[in-house]
Structure formats: C-alpha cells, structure tokens
Motif scaffolding. Structure first.
Motif, PDB file in Angstrom:
ATOM      1  N   TYR A  22       0.751  -1.708   0.226  1.00 56.91           N
ATOM      2  CA  TYR A  22      -0.152  -0.165   0.278  1.00 56.91           C
ATOM      3  C   TYR A  22       0.958   0.794   0.063  1.00 56.91           C
ATOM      4  N   TRP A  23       0.223   2.037  -0.746  1.00 61.03           N
ATOM      5  CA  TRP A  23       1.452   3.077  -0.665  1.00 61.03           C
ATOM      6  C   TRP A  23      -0.012   4.183  -0.838  1.00 61.03           C
ATOM      7  N   GLY A  24       1.050   5.583   0.013  1.00 63.66           N
ATOM      8  CA  GLY A  24       0.051   7.001  -0.082  1.00 63.66           C
ATOM      9  C   GLY A  24       0.250   8.018  -1.513  1.00 63.66           C
ATOM     10  N   GLN A  25       0.103   8.823  -1.817  1.00 62.36           N
ATOM     11  CA  GLN A  25      -0.448   9.928  -2.578  1.00 62.36           C
ATOM     12  C   GLN A  25       1.310  10.820  -2.574  1.00 62.36           C
ATOM     13  N   GLY A  26       1.810  11.168  -1.509  1.00 63.35           N
ATOM     14  CA  GLY A  26       3.400  11.326  -1.442  1.00 63.35           C
ATOM     15  C   GLY A  26       2.822  13.039  -1.454  1.00 63.35           C
ATOM     16  N   THR A  27       3.950  13.169  -0.094  1.00 67.26           N
ATOM     17  CA  THR A  27       4.149  14.756   0.307  1.00 67.26           C
ATOM     18  C   THR A  27       5.130  15.495  -0.691  1.00 67.26           C
ATOM     19  N   GLN A  28       5.253  16.488  -0.884  1.00 69.17           N
ATOM     20  CA  GLN A  28       6.372  17.644  -1.588  1.00 69.17           C
ATOM     21  C   GLN A  28       7.347  17.669  -0.884  1.00 69.17           C
ATOM     22  N   VAL A  29       8.706  17.619  -0.446  1.00 72.73           N
ATOM     23  CA  VAL A  29       9.783  18.791   0.317  1.00 72.73           C
ATOM     24  C   VAL A  29       9.887  18.974  -1.041  1.00 72.73           C
TER      25      VAL A  29
END
Length: 123
Positions: free
Chosen positions: A112-119
């Motif tokens: 399972y994977w999330g949608q991501g967050t930009q750094v």
C-alpha cells in the motif's frame, strides 16, 4: 484496504527541519511494516527509511542516516519521519508505504502506498 495519507511537506532552507506524518486507516496499522520512499534518478522509488511492525528495528539509506528518524505510534495509527539538516538533494515527493512482509529496502515488497507529500529544500 489500508489507506495512507502523508502530510507535513513544504519548503525549507538547507539545514532546516521538517516532520512528515503518514496517517493510516482501514486496517490494523500494527500488522504492517512501514517505510518511506522518494523518487531518484533512474528509480521510481528510492528507499529512505523503514521500521518494523512494533517499531523495534529501524533502517536507513546511507544518504539520510544520522539526519532522519523514522518512528511510529500504533495506538494513533501514525508513521513519522523527522528530517533534520536537510539538503537540496533531499528535495522530492516523499511516499509512505505499508508491507505485509518484512518490507525494508525493497519497494516491491510494499503493498500500500500514499499519494505523497512534496519536500523542497532551497540552497
């Protein structure tokens, strides 16, 4: 189905810190080993850090060891990545992922994977 939602990304100057969170829902969080990944040249998902189900064992990519800390709170269904001494090369979208197996550094072991967050780290 386990849902994962990342938060905490943003813009920071080199040398600064950010704290990423990953909120899990839908299934028992403690059943899963967890990891953080980011894209890299030639790789869709580069390993950053991982933690076992109970949180007793952690592992890190050489590029972040000593600067990043992965942790989890199974009672709150939350995975965290504390990022210190950030560098411009840490700029990426960060994804949390859950594995029913050992997980660790191999992205193919995560289910399972999330949608991501930009750094974004500015120099």
């Amino acid at each position: 189905q386990l849902q994962l939602v990342e938060s905490g990304g943003g813009l920071v100057q080199a040398g600064g810190s950010l704290r990423l969170s990953c909120a899990a829902s839908g299934r028992t969080f403690g059943y899963y080993a967890m990891g953080w990944f980011r894209p890299a040249p030639g790789k869709e998902r580069e390993f950053v850090a991982a933690i076992t189900r109970i949180g007793g064992v952690t592992s890190y990519a050489d590029s972040v060891r000593g600067r990043f800390i992965i942790s989890r709170d199974n009672a709150k269904n939350t995975l965290t990545l504390q990022m210190n001494s950030l560098k411009p090369e840490d700029t990426a979208v960060y994804y949390c992922a859950a594995s029913t197996a050992v997980g660790d550094r191999d992205a193919t072991r995560y289910d399972y994977w999330g949608q991501g967050t930009q750094v974004t780290v500015s120099s």
